[in-house]
Design a protein around this motif. Structure first.
Motif, short mmCIF file in Angstrom:
data_model
loop_
_atom_site.label_atom_id
_atom_site.label_comp_id
_atom_site.label_asym_id
_atom_site.label_seq_id
_atom_site.Cartn_x
_atom_site.Cartn_y
_atom_site.Cartn_z
N GLN A 109 0.65 -1.38 -0.21
CA GLN A 109 -0.06 0.27 -0.01
C GLN A 109 1.11 1.37 0.34
O GLN A 109 0.12 2.14 0.30
CB GLN A 109 -1.08 -0.21 1.18
CG GLN A 109 -2.20 -1.20 0.69
CD GLN A 109 -3.00 -0.57 1.99
OE1 GLN A 109 -3.13 -0.49 3.32
NE2 GLN A 109 -4.48 -1.26 0.95
N TYR A 147 -0.55 5.92 -1.52
CA TYR A 147 -1.90 5.68 -1.22
C TYR A 147 -2.23 6.30 0.19
O TYR A 147 -3.15 5.19 0.78
CB TYR A 147 -1.26 3.80 -1.11
CG TYR A 147 -1.76 3.26 -2.14
CD1 TYR A 147 -2.76 2.59 -2.68
CD2 TYR A 147 -0.35 2.68 -2.69
CE1 TYR A 147 -2.46 1.96 -3.77
CE2 TYR A 147 0.09 2.24 -3.74
CZ TYR A 147 -1.41 1.65 -4.42
OH TYR A 147 -1.03 0.90 -5.35
N VAL A 283 -8.84 1.67 0.35
CA VAL A 283 -6.87 1.63 1.36
C VAL A 283 -6.94 2.09 2.98
O VAL A 283 -8.35 2.90 2.64
CB VAL A 283 -5.70 2.28 0.63
CG1 VAL A 283 -4.97 2.51 1.09
CG2 VAL A 283 -6.26 1.79 -0.80
N ARG A 322 -11.02 7.86 -6.02
CA ARG A 322 -10.06 8.77 -5.35
C ARG A 322 -10.56 9.58 -4.89
O ARG A 322 -10.62 10.40 -5.69
CB ARG A 322 -8.39 8.93 -5.79
CG ARG A 322 -7.72 9.46 -4.59
CD ARG A 322 -6.13 9.53 -5.05
NE ARG A 322 -6.08 10.53 -5.62
CZ ARG A 322 -4.70 11.36 -6.78
NH1 ARG A 322 -4.45 11.34 -5.74
NH2 ARG A 322 -5.50 12.83 -7.01
#
Lengths: 342, 342, 342, 342
Positions: A109, A147, A283, A322
């Motif tokens: 990540q 991330y 994430v 995102r």
């Protein structure tokens, strides 16, 4: 429309812009030799707890990465980076254009593991043909990562130790440094960063400035001729005081921290909104970038009133997206998103 | 103190800054994909009379020179330039850092002669060993030059012809383009520049912007993949609209021309003042940079109230100095200088 | 001792050396402008079935890879290669030193798959941010690969198609080309290689020459200014006829093919010996490199009388090793190995 | 025909070739790790009087210049050289291709003057804007020069002093080193070269070898990671022992000196022949390159039976030509030239 595409969609924080306006008519010498730049340097040294660090101001992230890495590495060396590192993916080959290979480490990540760095270096030098390969000459990490994740203080300490045992410098890309330091649950301070890295930068572009990255060189043996390199890389701003004025503003009365804190707080609220609505995070990011895997139908509906980026290709029925908050994001915008989701 | 050190000592022209302030809170996509950049592009195409030209906005001069030259040349080629050319002297080797040699031509107060270009190319290809040498792949000139001088329209026509007969592009560094076009007695227009060059740029940093250079690519065969190169060179501004907003302002209602005209007018008045006081010009410049050889005693006296640059080393009894006017120079400052001289 | 370390441990094949001796006292012009080089060029064109191909002779493999790739790619492009490709692993960053990224594809025992190339290119251009990434500008493959494996004709046809549909050239590293063409069961001919690649080279160093690689450029649009690039890369041999003399010898009366065939035959016999003795191949290679995973005790015993390379690190109880035959390997040496194993 | 075009027209000196033939069938490890290379290294250290020097063998001059300069300079530095220096004129931009500018000094028949070096450095650092310019990071000279001239011991001592006072290394291109040391009236020895330079090379290609240059690094702080750089530059010969074998032969029983001495003696005789015939030298060269300005009618007549190079373009009635002797030039050929002239 409400915008969550990135943290560089609006101009400068009003207090930064105000200082640019107040000082606009003044005449100063160029290329960062002015008093504003000197004061910004002092403020940053203080905030970092490194009175002897050299501080230099560049315009953007890619040029900062390329200039620093080009200056640190010897010709036969490459830079270690997570496979997902910005320098490995999204800089159009800026590092290779300076003649250096990006040596790829596994990305967890966005993060690298100290054990992987140690193994890479040990395996490299235990290979009889290592002189036919690219030597690891430095480690690049981003804090926070691409991330949105952050290293814990323990992890940073270990990475720093591994690097220094191997005799290679640690470089931290801090394009979003403020958000990393303000991350939910983070135990890392700016002074820790300055203590553990050999060179790092404090991102302005994405944290309230019009543009600008403050490079902090704490290792006195590194980058001894940095200014001509900055010029050579086309990274020396003629009206250099524009960088000094902005960073002076950002490091006066804790503005940089305040912007970072508020921006992260809004991102965490945004995360809660999605999670509560039944959309878990793709994430687990404690900073201002949030990732979710959403049904395409929801994505299409949200898009009518909100702007945000796809993260990877669109899937058959769901896709990852995102959402990013920035200094200009408001609580109202977050709540409007809440209503959209409801 | 009054300042004549350079044309990048103050911030932006008030009308440029105003537009930055007005648009500061807006959210736009990054990297020059915004509507301001699109409008600035259109305004510049119009002003140049080249509706199909590609226009791209970069941050500063050195990075623009390096990016354009790197993109135009093949690997085995170099760039022809006057020995005094900025790329050959004052860019810390930015061109060589991209792998290319600067091939030096004689400088006549900053200018190159078409005959010298023609001779260079003819001699090069008549040498049996030319494949062991660096091929001339383009011509770089600055307009105005580093000495403030300008080419006449005839001279530009001839340089353009020589280049195109030889099959190499002509690139004009217009970091101070406005001042060249506004030069006393100049017969060259922006449309001429656009017609005769294959690629050139319109300098913003030194002509009223905070920063920014507008690259105009009129030759459709050149720089077909310019954007990734701009990114690779660290020259792609995240908040790209800052460039669009500024150039939109500069190309609205003739602001760019007005700034240039006023600035040159003041420089010419400054020249008259020195000449009348018995100090002839060291270079006969019709633009905003003026050069004089002055007694050191006078230089020391002036320095108490005026700031300006030495041009070369200090001599025994007299030295050459440079006075530059900019958008922020006022008539009052010029007259104050007059009083100082008296 | 018998030696199986590599195919570059002895000097030149006696017939190649003989020609060097016979012509040693002759005077010819340098840099490959001599008659031997012209004749070698003609012989290679004939063998390739490409009468118009340009043929150039360089000294070694790494310099050939770097010079060709540097000349083919535009500045914003990178080269696709298997992760295990020589250019990605064992050239000390020679490709990156020319400014280009090696774009990594999965390696299947050294080979890349056409589907992976197609996917890479499609995904690249379907990414909105592709101008921020390194564009795939050519495909590099080795034939045979670093694992001794070879592509079938169908596989090469498909790779060539994928490249040409995407508008990128196919470059074949033929440092060991002869052994690939002589591979057990191979259906690929030199004419196929010449037809399917845009540029490739015929390795001499590892196939009977003292040194030398013959670059064959079949695509007339590529590498139009190759000679100055060769010089720039330090790859232009002053006594260039040494390359011409050697390749003339290698391409007279089928010597290159004969060396390749004999060398591969001995390698296959060596493989049978190991396999019969109960040691299966680690890689199923039909060429002159053979890989086995052997007990460390056996490795240690063999090493008393035979020299060969470890392939990767030594394991706890067993390790992988590489045996290579070359032009100077004899049947007696192979049988001696058989006795050692027994 | 008799040939005076250059010193790289024939193969290797018979004693060098003989050793290559004698050792041809031996098997040794590659890349210079063999015993021949070790012995050549020891012989060269002895001849130089530098038991601790590192010695590395490369293939040709341009690649040696580029690899050494690339390894010595920091990124912001350039290399000082006479305008006529090989690296500035005849290497297709190999130095710039590694990212470095060649900083030009006046050439006095190929030589630079210590005073010019001192002035360049002093003026550079006394310029306020020196960080915007390319810093002088080393000095390159050739011995003998491209004009066949040589430095006296005093001149070399002074150049070395100037460099070391300024903290920059002195690099001597010795592509024809033997002929410089054997120059008529020279007071410089190989030990002097080794003592005064920080790094230099002993040319083999032009002094009896098939190819090869022996780099001698006497300054222990320089080029600490030279081998990977050599590989990166494509300059690492797979069958590295070929270089060791040749240099072992050249440094056994004074062969290198003998070849050099005989070759220079014949060149001096050639000079006397021309001078006696009424054709004065265009350059007063004491080494194996001789320059004359001859009537075109004579040039055309000589060309029927002798081959030599024009030096610059053909003039109206007379032109300058170069005659070079090499290891294979015989006394008979020289006297045949005498007859032609008569």
């Amino acid at each position: 429309m409400i915008y969550f595409d990135s943290d560089y969609m609006a101009g400068a924080h009003p207090m930064v812009l105000e200082r640019l306006c107040q000082t606009n008519q003044e005449q100063t010498t160029g290329y960062g030799t002015d008093a504003y730049t000197a004061r910004a340097t002092e403020l940053i040294r203080e905030a970092c707890g490194t009175p002897d660090a050299r501080v230099r101001f560049l315009v953007g992230g890619t040029q900062t990465n390329a200039t620093v890495i080009d200056g640190v590495l010897s010709r036969h060396e490459g830079v270690l980076s997570a496979e997902s590192g910005h320098i490995n993916v999204h800089e159009s080959g800026a590092i290779e254009a300076t003649g250096h290979k990006v040596l790829v480490l596994p990305s967890y990540q966005g993060k690298v593991r100290a054990a992987d760095v140690r193994d890479f270096i040990r395996e490299f030098y235990s290979d009889d043909t290592y002189e036919h390969m690219v030597a690891p000459g430095m480690l690049y990490i981003s804090f926070p990562t691409e991330y949105g994740t952050v290293y814990s203080l323990d992890e940073l300490e270990e990475l720093s130790s591994v690097c220094h045992e191997a005799g290679i410098p640690l470089f931290i890309d801090g394009a979003r440094l403020g958000y990393g330091l303000a991350a939910e649950g983070s135990d890392v301070t700016l002074k820790d960063i300055a203590r553990l890295a050999d060179v790092f930068y404090i991102g302005g572009t994405k944290v309230g400035a019009l543009f600008g990255e403050a490079v902090v060189i704490t290792n006195p043996d590194l980058l001894k001729n940095f200014m001509p390199l900055v010029k050579q890389h086309g990274a020396l701003l003629a009206k250099g005081r524009l960088l000094g004025v902005q960073f002076e503003a950002l490091f006066t009365d804790g503005l940089y921290e305040k912007i970072s804190r508020d921006t992260v707080r809004r991102a965490i609220r945004l995360k809660e909104i999605f999670n509560s609505a039944g959309y878990p995070s793709a994430v687990d990011s404690p900073t201002n970038q949030q990732f979710f895997t959403l049904p395409n139908t929801l994505i299409d509906r949200l898009r009518e009133e909100a702007s945000f980026e796809m993260w990877g290709p669109r899937g058959e029925t769901e896709s990852t997206v995102r959402f990013v908050t920035g200094w200009s994001t408001t609580d109202e915008e977050i709540e409007k998103l809440n209503n959209l989701l409801a």
